[in-house]
Design a protein around this motif. Structure first.
Motif, PDB file in Angstrom:
ATOM      1  N   PHE A   6       0.842  -1.198   0.000  1.00 40.45           N
ATOM      2  CA  PHE A   6       0.000   0.000   0.000  1.00 40.45           C
ATOM      3  C   PHE A   6       0.879   1.250   0.000  1.00 40.45           C
ATOM      4  CE2 PHE A   6      -2.425   3.436   1.860  1.00 40.45           C
ATOM      5  CZ  PHE A   6      -3.664   3.308   1.250  1.00 40.45           C
ATOM      6  N   LYS A   7       0.715   2.085  -1.012  1.00 40.04           N
ATOM      7  CA  LYS A   7       1.463   3.348  -1.140  1.00 40.04           C
ATOM      8  C   LYS A   7       2.941   3.161  -0.809  1.00 40.04           C
ATOM      9  CE  LYS A   7      -2.045   6.747  -1.241  1.00 40.04           C
ATOM     10  NZ  LYS A   7      -2.241   8.169  -1.053  1.00 40.04           N
ATOM     11  N   SER A   8       3.471   3.845   0.204  1.00 40.05           N
ATOM     12  CA  SER A   8       4.915   3.775   0.441  1.00 40.05           C
ATOM     13  C   SER A   8       5.318   2.597   1.330  1.00 40.05           C
ATOM     14  CB  SER A   8       5.397   5.100   1.035  1.00 40.05           C
ATOM     15  OG  SER A   8       4.581   5.465   2.134  1.00 40.05           O
ATOM     16  N   PHE A   9       4.452   1.573   1.437  1.00 40.03           N
ATOM     17  CA  PHE A   9       4.762   0.408   2.278  1.00 40.03           C
ATOM     18  C   PHE A   9       4.788  -0.877   1.432  1.00 40.03           C
ATOM     19  CE2 PHE A   9       2.778   3.621   4.907  1.00 40.03           C
ATOM     20  CZ  PHE A   9       3.605   3.673   6.019  1.00 40.03           C
ATOM     21  N   ASN A  28       8.965  15.153   6.066  1.00 43.89           N
ATOM     22  CA  ASN A  28       7.977  15.346   5.001  1.00 43.89           C
ATOM     23  C   ASN A  28       8.089  14.249   3.958  1.00 43.89           C
ATOM     24  OD1 ASN A  28       7.216  17.662   6.251  1.00 43.89           O
ATOM     25  ND2 ASN A  28       8.131  19.059   4.749  1.00 43.89           N
ATOM     26  N   GLY A  29       6.961  13.761   3.524  1.00 39.98           N
ATOM     27  CA  GLY A  29       6.951  12.763   2.455  1.00 39.98           C
ATOM     28  C   GLY A  29       7.360  11.376   2.884  1.00 39.98           C
ATOM     29  N   SER A  30       7.426  11.138   4.188  1.00 40.43           N
ATOM     30  CA  SER A  30       7.886   9.817   4.640  1.00 40.43           C
ATOM     31  C   SER A  30       6.745   8.813   4.748  1.00 40.43           C
ATOM     32  CB  SER A  30       8.617   9.935   5.987  1.00 40.43           C
ATOM     33  OG  SER A  30       7.744  10.469   6.961  1.00 40.43           O
ATOM     34  N   GLY A  31       5.511   9.272   4.562  1.00 44.28           N
ATOM     35  CA  GLY A  31       4.399   8.325   4.534  1.00 44.28           C
ATOM     36  C   GLY A  31       3.452   8.396   5.717  1.00 44.28           C
ATOM     37  N   LYS A  32       3.481   9.494   6.472  1.00 49.77           N
ATOM     38  CA  LYS A  32       2.586   9.609   7.639  1.00 49.77           C
ATOM     39  C   LYS A  32       1.127   9.638   7.200  1.00 49.77           C
ATOM     40  CE  LYS A  32       4.469  13.490   9.006  1.00 49.77           C
ATOM     41  NZ  LYS A  32       5.524  13.698   7.982  1.00 49.77           N
ATOM     42  N   VAL A  59      -3.036   3.463  -5.213  1.00 51.46           N
ATOM     43  CA  VAL A  59      -2.671   3.105  -3.832  1.00 51.46           C
ATOM     44  C   VAL A  59      -1.676   1.933  -3.816  1.00 51.46           C
ATOM     45  CG1 VAL A  59      -4.883   3.885  -2.872  1.00 51.46           C
ATOM     46  CG2 VAL A  59      -4.563   1.450  -3.371  1.00 51.46           C
ATOM     47  N   ILE A  60      -1.508   1.276  -4.961  1.00 51.97           N
ATOM     48  CA  ILE A  60      -0.578   0.138  -4.996  1.00 51.97           C
ATOM     49  C   ILE A  60       0.856   0.654  -5.131  1.00 51.97           C
ATOM     50  CG2 ILE A  60       0.014  -2.016  -6.200  1.00 51.97           C
ATOM     51  CD1 ILE A  60      -2.901  -1.995  -7.301  1.00 51.97           C
ATOM     52  N   PHE A  61       1.737   0.123  -4.318  1.00 52.20           N
ATOM     53  CA  PHE A  61       3.133   0.578  -4.330  1.00 52.20           C
ATOM     54  C   PHE A  61       3.683   0.544  -5.751  1.00 52.20           C
ATOM     55  CE2 PHE A  61       7.723  -0.366  -4.116  1.00 52.20           C
ATOM     56  CZ  PHE A  61       8.148   0.790  -3.487  1.00 52.20           C
ATOM     57  N   GLY A  62       4.159   1.710  -6.218  1.00 51.83           N
ATOM     58  CA  GLY A  62       4.557   1.831  -7.616  1.00 51.83           C
ATOM     59  C   GLY A  62       6.041   1.654  -7.874  1.00 51.83           C
ATOM     60  N   GLY A  63       6.792   1.247  -6.847  1.00 55.34           N
ATOM     61  CA  GLY A  63       8.231   1.048  -7.016  1.00 55.34           C
ATOM     62  C   GLY A  63       9.003   2.298  -6.645  1.00 55.34           C
ATOM     63  N   GLY A  64      10.279   2.111  -6.325  1.00 56.49           N
ATOM     64  CA  GLY A  64      11.127   3.243  -5.960  1.00 56.49           C
ATOM     65  C   GLY A  64      12.262   2.790  -5.064  1.00 56.49           C
TER      66      GLY A  64
HETATM   67  P1  ATP Z   1       3.957  15.502   4.925  1.00 54.89           P
HETATM   68  O1  ATP Z   1       4.636  15.618   6.248  1.00 54.89           O
HETATM   69  O2  ATP Z   1       4.595  16.347   3.856  1.00 54.89           O
HETATM   70  O3  ATP Z   1       2.460  15.657   4.955  1.00 54.89           O
HETATM   71  P2  ATP Z   1       3.781  12.599   4.914  1.00 54.89           P
HETATM   72  O4  ATP Z   1       4.778  11.980   5.843  1.00 54.89           O
HETATM   73  O5  ATP Z   1       2.382  12.668   5.360  1.00 54.89           O
HETATM   74  O6  ATP Z   1       4.278  14.001   4.394  1.00 54.89           O
HETATM   75  P3  ATP Z   1       2.758  11.087   2.738  1.00 54.89           P
HETATM   76  O7  ATP Z   1       2.024  12.124   1.977  1.00 54.89           O
HETATM   77  O8  ATP Z   1       2.029  10.129   3.574  1.00 54.89           O
HETATM   78  O9  ATP Z   1       3.903  11.775   3.570  1.00 54.89           O
HETATM   79  O10 ATP Z   1       3.640  10.206   1.752  1.00 54.89           O
HETATM   80  C1  ATP Z   1       4.042  10.633   0.506  1.00 54.89           C
HETATM   81  C2  ATP Z   1       5.031   9.625  -0.024  1.00 54.89           C
HETATM   82  O11 ATP Z   1       4.365   8.419  -0.367  1.00 54.89           O
HETATM   83  C3  ATP Z   1       5.714  10.153  -1.265  1.00 54.89           C
HETATM   84  O12 ATP Z   1       7.108   9.963  -1.103  1.00 54.89           O
HETATM   85  C4  ATP Z   1       5.172   9.268  -2.349  1.00 54.89           C
HETATM   86  O13 ATP Z   1       6.149   9.019  -3.321  1.00 54.89           O
HETATM   87  C5  ATP Z   1       4.845   7.999  -1.607  1.00 54.89           C
HETATM   88  N1  ATP Z   1       3.818   7.253  -2.306  1.00 54.89           N
HETATM   89  C6  ATP Z   1       2.493   7.540  -2.407  1.00 54.89           C
HETATM   90  N2  ATP Z   1       1.860   6.646  -3.180  1.00 54.89           N
HETATM   91  C7  ATP Z   1       2.801   5.749  -3.557  1.00 54.89           C
HETATM   92  C8  ATP Z   1       2.769   4.572  -4.378  1.00 54.89           C
HETATM   93  N3  ATP Z   1       1.666   4.133  -4.960  1.00 54.89           N
HETATM   94  N4  ATP Z   1       3.942   3.911  -4.555  1.00 54.89           N
HETATM   95  C9  ATP Z   1       5.071   4.352  -3.985  1.00 54.89           C
HETATM   96  N5  ATP Z   1       5.167   5.424  -3.219  1.00 54.89           N
HETATM   97  C10 ATP Z   1       4.050   6.129  -2.997  1.00 54.89           C
END
Ligand code: ATP
Length: 193
Positions: A6-9, A28-32, A59-64
């Motif tokens: 799921f997303k970044s997991f 920021n952007g760590s997936g919270k 919502v499916i992890f897209g790689g990275g």
């Molecule tokens: P902020 O503090 O800026 O609000 P956050 O910790 O809440 O950030 P999120 O918005 O939860 O962060 O996570 C964003 C991250 O999730 C991005 O790095 C994005 O690349 C990653 N992400 C989202 N969807 C996917 C997906 N389908 N596959 C891979 N990564 C994803």
């Protein structure tokens, strides 16, 4: 909460929430926010926008970062039902949602396949659910404060647990209407005969 693909997991990740307040901290952007997206999604969210995507497959992890994309996303929420808030003879309620890239998805309640409406019914007993405002996302607090009195009333009623009854009444009304239609048709046929 257990997330997989799921997303970044990408790999199975389990988060344990004990009674009290839990805070998720990270850069920021760590997936919270993805975690709250996962909660909403598992509870049956139907709008990709509400989980910050264009299509539901987003919502499916897209790689990275050298990790391959996953073929499916899965989120499981396990609720402690020791207090019997959900009227089922189960100490724990597990709600699972899965979606693969072809768009094929499923819901499970304690492991058994079920329909979305079964999940919504269970959740309506818990004060959770996508319409109960148990998840308030970034920017929404302001929208609530500045909303029209009518909208705010709906919100308060929902939070007070009236929404569930309103939905049941609506379903019952629709059923009554359908039954009336069937009855009318039966009477027509009788008259003809
Ligand atoms: P902020 O503090 O800026 O609000 P956050 O910790 O809440 O950030 P999120 O918005 O939860 O962060 O996570 C964003 C991250 O999730 C991005 O790095 C994005 O690349 C990653 N992400 C989202 N969807 C996917 C997906 N389908 N596959 C891979 N990564 C994803």
């Amino acid at each position: 909460i257990s997330l997989k693909g799921f997303k970044s997991f990408p790999d199975r990740t389990r988060l344990e929430f004990t009674p009290g307040v839990s805070v998720v901290v990270g850069p920021n952007g760590s997936g919270k926010s993805n975690i709250t997206d996962a909660v909403l999604w598992a509870m049956g969210e139907q709008s990709p926008l509400a989980v910050r995507g264009q299509s539901m497959q987003d919502v499916i992890f897209g790689g990275g970062k050298g990790v391959q994309a996953r073929s499916a996303a899965e989120v499981e929420l396990v609720l402690d039902n020791a207090d019997g808030a959900v009227d089922l003879p189960l100490g724990e309620i597990s709600i699972l949602r899965r979606l693969d890239r072809s768009g094929e998805g499923e819901y499970r309640l304690n492991g058994a396949r079920c329909r979305l409406v079964d999940i919504l019914e269970v959740l309506s007993d818990t004060g959770l659910g996508k319409e109960s405002h148990s998840v308030v996302s970034q920017g929404r607090v302001e929208a609530i404060v500045t909303s029209k009195p009518r909208d705010r009333r709906l919100l308060i009623e929902e939070a007070a647990g009236l929404g569930k009854h309103r939905k049941r009444r609506r379903r019952a009304q629709l059923k009554l209407e359908r039954t009336q239609d069937n009855l009318d048709r039966a009477l027509d046929i009788e008259r003809e005969a």
